[in-house]
Motif scaffolding. Structure first.
Motif, short mmCIF file in Angstrom:
data_model
loop_
_atom_site.label_atom_id
_atom_site.label_comp_id
_atom_site.label_asym_id
_atom_site.label_seq_id
_atom_site.Cartn_x
_atom_site.Cartn_y
_atom_site.Cartn_z
N PHE A 72 8.05 -1.09 14.58
CA PHE A 72 6.70 -1.54 14.23
C PHE A 72 6.44 -2.82 15.01
CE2 PHE A 72 3.14 -3.19 11.95
CZ PHE A 72 2.53 -2.11 11.31
N ASP A 73 5.56 -2.76 15.99
CA ASP A 73 5.28 -3.92 16.85
C ASP A 73 4.55 -4.99 16.03
OD1 ASP A 73 4.61 -5.74 18.78
OD2 ASP A 73 3.84 -4.26 20.20
N PRO A 74 5.13 -6.18 15.90
CA PRO A 74 4.46 -7.23 15.12
C PRO A 74 3.19 -7.77 15.78
CG PRO A 74 6.44 -8.09 16.16
CD PRO A 74 6.45 -6.61 16.39
N GLN A 75 3.04 -7.53 17.09
CA GLN A 75 1.84 -8.00 17.78
C GLN A 75 0.77 -6.89 17.78
OE1 GLN A 75 1.30 -11.10 18.97
NE2 GLN A 75 3.30 -11.60 18.07
N PRO A 76 -0.41 -7.16 17.21
CA PRO A 76 -1.45 -6.13 17.22
C PRO A 76 -2.01 -5.94 18.62
CG PRO A 76 -2.35 -8.19 16.41
CD PRO A 76 -0.86 -8.41 16.59
N GLU A 83 0.81 -1.22 0.00
CA GLU A 83 0.00 0.00 0.00
C GLU A 83 0.84 1.27 0.00
OE1 GLU A 83 -3.51 0.73 0.08
OE2 GLU A 83 -3.47 -1.28 -0.81
N LEU A 84 1.95 1.26 0.77
CA LEU A 84 2.74 2.48 0.92
C LEU A 84 3.97 2.51 0.02
CD1 LEU A 84 2.47 3.01 4.79
CD2 LEU A 84 0.97 3.85 2.96
N GLY A 85 4.26 1.39 -0.65
CA GLY A 85 5.27 1.39 -1.69
C GLY A 85 6.71 1.39 -1.23
N ARG A 86 6.96 1.07 0.04
CA ARG A 86 8.33 1.05 0.55
C ARG A 86 8.46 -0.06 1.60
NH1 ARG A 86 8.75 6.89 2.85
NH2 ARG A 86 10.77 6.16 3.66
N PRO A 87 9.70 -0.54 1.86
CA PRO A 87 9.87 -1.54 2.91
C PRO A 87 9.44 -0.99 4.28
CG PRO A 87 11.82 -1.41 1.51
CD PRO A 87 10.95 -0.25 1.14
N LEU A 88 8.96 -1.87 5.11
CA LEU A 88 8.45 -1.46 6.42
C LEU A 88 9.53 -0.75 7.24
CD1 LEU A 88 5.76 -1.80 8.04
CD2 LEU A 88 6.86 -3.70 9.21
N ILE A 142 -12.32 -6.35 9.82
CA ILE A 142 -11.72 -5.99 8.53
C ILE A 142 -10.26 -5.56 8.63
CG2 ILE A 142 -13.94 -5.35 7.53
CD1 ILE A 142 -13.07 -2.40 7.82
N GLY A 143 -9.72 -5.49 9.85
CA GLY A 143 -8.33 -5.08 9.98
C GLY A 143 -7.86 -5.14 11.42
N GLN A 144 -6.57 -4.82 11.62
CA GLN A 144 -6.03 -4.80 12.97
C GLN A 144 -5.10 -3.61 13.13
OE1 GLN A 144 -4.61 -8.86 12.59
NE2 GLN A 144 -2.48 -8.20 12.71
N VAL A 145 -4.78 -3.30 14.40
CA VAL A 145 -4.05 -2.08 14.73
C VAL A 145 -2.74 -2.43 15.42
CG1 VAL A 145 -4.18 0.16 15.86
CG2 VAL A 145 -6.27 -0.92 15.01
N HIS A 146 -1.66 -1.79 14.95
CA HIS A 146 -0.32 -2.02 15.51
C HIS A 146 0.26 -0.71 16.01
CE1 HIS A 146 0.38 -6.17 13.85
NE2 HIS A 146 -0.63 -5.79 13.10
N GLN A 147 1.06 -0.80 17.08
CA GLN A 147 1.81 0.36 17.55
C GLN A 147 3.12 0.46 16.79
OE1 GLN A 147 1.73 -0.81 21.75
NE2 GLN A 147 0.54 1.03 22.19
N ALA A 148 3.56 1.70 16.55
CA ALA A 148 4.81 1.92 15.81
C ALA A 148 5.42 3.24 16.23
CB ALA A 148 4.52 1.90 14.30
N ARG A 149 6.64 3.50 15.73
CA ARG A 149 7.31 4.79 15.96
C ARG A 149 7.87 5.31 14.64
NH1 ARG A 149 7.84 6.74 20.93
NH2 ARG A 149 7.45 5.29 22.66
N LEU A 150 7.78 6.63 14.48
CA LEU A 150 8.36 7.27 13.31
C LEU A 150 9.86 7.49 13.53
CD1 LEU A 150 5.61 9.95 12.57
CD2 LEU A 150 5.73 7.56 11.82
N ALA A 151 10.55 7.95 12.50
CA ALA A 151 12.00 8.16 12.59
C ALA A 151 12.36 9.16 13.68
CB ALA A 151 12.53 8.63 11.24
N ASP A 152 11.47 10.14 13.93
CA ASP A 152 11.77 11.15 14.96
C ASP A 152 11.33 10.72 16.36
OD1 ASP A 152 9.02 11.34 14.87
OD2 ASP A 152 8.95 13.44 14.27
#
Length: 432
Positions: free
Chosen positions: A123-127, A111-116, A133-143
């Motif tokens: 990016f937490d692999p555990q939702p 969907e986003l066109g780049r490696p995760l 219709i979907g699931q939610v994961h916690q993540a952090r941006l580069a900053d």
């Protein structure tokens, strides 16, 4: 674990099997009860509806994906089903088991066109949440910014229309839909529209931005997550992480704070209905979180209902008529909203009794934990049963009724004790 997105052929066969089973139960019930008396027929019909409801819930629950979402949305319209069926399919609101992370990663990268690892620093692999219709994961941006990423299961949007048609056919075969064909068409068109909107995260992103802008200008204590558009698409939605306590924890806080939270919920909904003319229509308590500074966080804007100016004016007129105790105007207003079949059929004394019950939480010093209006309403419903055919589900009121009812129970869970007369004056403008 059941697949989240089976092939169209396999999904069709499962649904067709469910439909055939339901049809068989209906025919068998009719044959067995040819010589039964009325009481025996009613008991057999109730048992048949229980069996059918369980069959629908089990089949849709196994299939996951779009068709399970169809069942969830249908369960929100429980007024159009027999209570036995509504009760059975209500369990579809429960969380679904998560999908393997490899498939989630592939969906995000596609969907986003780049490696995760280029998109997110972590990016937490555990939702921490999984639904139909979907699931939610916690993540952090580069900053280092904490975000949540909502990822749609691959393939769930492929056959929604056929899934919905199969579910409708299954329900119609036993005459379970308590409404005429024209109203069925209207309601299922709305269910299809709701389903399409929930499957398109770009629509949810737009909703989030509109509601965030609207509420931020009125009350900074209504908190709506920020959309990261560069990390979002039709099937992936990245949002700021907005943490708060759940409703059970909030219910243990001081009475003053619980009242503040209740007022904030009530005011936010009223502002959406009467001024924005769009409202968040999924009042499930899991879609709200609370902070001890009095803030209310609202999640999940996949379900939003738009209101026309004419419909809003009907609601305004009804509120004013209710405050005046004007039964004639209430009767006419309900007809205008297509909520009754004709005026003059429901007795005035019952109207007056219902009016007192329904207005009690709004215009008196009301203890939601005590919940007297609900208890008196149950008693009153039994007295009103012989007139129930006067009322009908209306596409213009179903979602609002469900939302108001849901928030009533949220206020009960929060154990609010307050008088909303001043808020009613503030929120409901006079007729223009």
């Amino acid at each position: 674990m059941a697949k989240h997105a089976s092939s169209p052929g396999r999904r069709f066969m499962k649904l067709a099997g469910m439909t055939a089973s339901i049809a068989g139960k209906a025919v068998s019930n009719s044959i067995r009860n040819l010589n039964a008396d009325e009481e025996q027929k009613n008991a057999a019909k109730s048992q048949m509806f229980q069996d059918i409801g369980l069959k629908i819930a089990d089949t849709l629950g196994e299939m996951k994906g779009a068709v399970m979402k169809v069942g969830q949305i249908a369960s929100q319209y429980k007024d159009i089903f027999p209570p036995e069926v509504a009760k059975a399919i209500a369990k579809l609101q429960r969380q679904a088991p998560p999908m393997p992370f490899e498939q989630i990663q592939q969906q995000v990268e596609r969907e986003l066109g780049r490696p995760l690892k280029e998109l997110f620093a972590e990016f937490d692999p555990q939702p921490f949440a999984a639904a139909s219709i979907g699931q939610v994961h916690q993540a952090r941006l580069a900053d280092g910014t904490a975000v949540v990423v909502k990822v749609q299961y691959p393939g769930v949007d492929e056959a929604c229309e056929s899934d919905l048609k199969q579910v409708r056919l299954a329900l119609r075969l036993t005459g379970m839909l308590k409404i005429d064909r024209k109203l069925q068409d209207q309601l299922f068109a709305e269910i299809q529209e709701s389903l399409n909107a929930e499957l398109n995260y770009q629509i949810e992103a737009q909703n989030l931005q509109v509601f965030r802008t609207f509420h931020s200008q009125i009350d900074p204590h209504i908190i709506i997550p920020q959309v990261y558009t560069e990390l979002s698409s039709r099937r992936v939605l990245t949002l700021s992480q907005e943490l708060g306590e759940n409703i059970e924890t909030a219910s243990t806080w001081s009475q003053e704070l619980r009242n503040t939270l209740g007022r904030r919920l009530f005011r936010a909904l009223g502002q959406e209905i009467f001024y924005l003319k769009r409202f968040h229509c999924d009042p499930h308590p899991g879609n709200f979180a609370f902070r001890e500074d009095g803030s209310v966080i609202i999640y999940d804007f996949g379900g939003v209902k738009d209101l026309s100016p004419q419909i809003v004016q009907h609601y305004i007129d009804l509120v004013h008529a209710a405050r005046r105790g004007d039964i004639t105007s209430i009767d006419e207003g309900l007809l205008a909203l297509k909520s009754i079949t004709e005026t003059g059929k429901f007795p005035e004394e019952l109207y007056s009794a219902w009016l007192e019950v329904l207005m009690r939480p709004l215009v008196t010093d009301y203890d939601f934990a005590e919940n007297s209006a609900h208890h008196d309403g149950v008693i009153l419903a039994k007295k009103s049963l012989s007139y129930w055919d006067v009322f009908k589900p209306s596409p213009d009121t179903l979602m609002l009724n469900r939302t108001i009812s849901g928030h009533y129970w949220n206020l009960i869970h929060l154990k609010v004790k307050d008088n909303y007369s001043d808020l009613l004056e503030e929120l409901v403008p006079t007729k223009t």
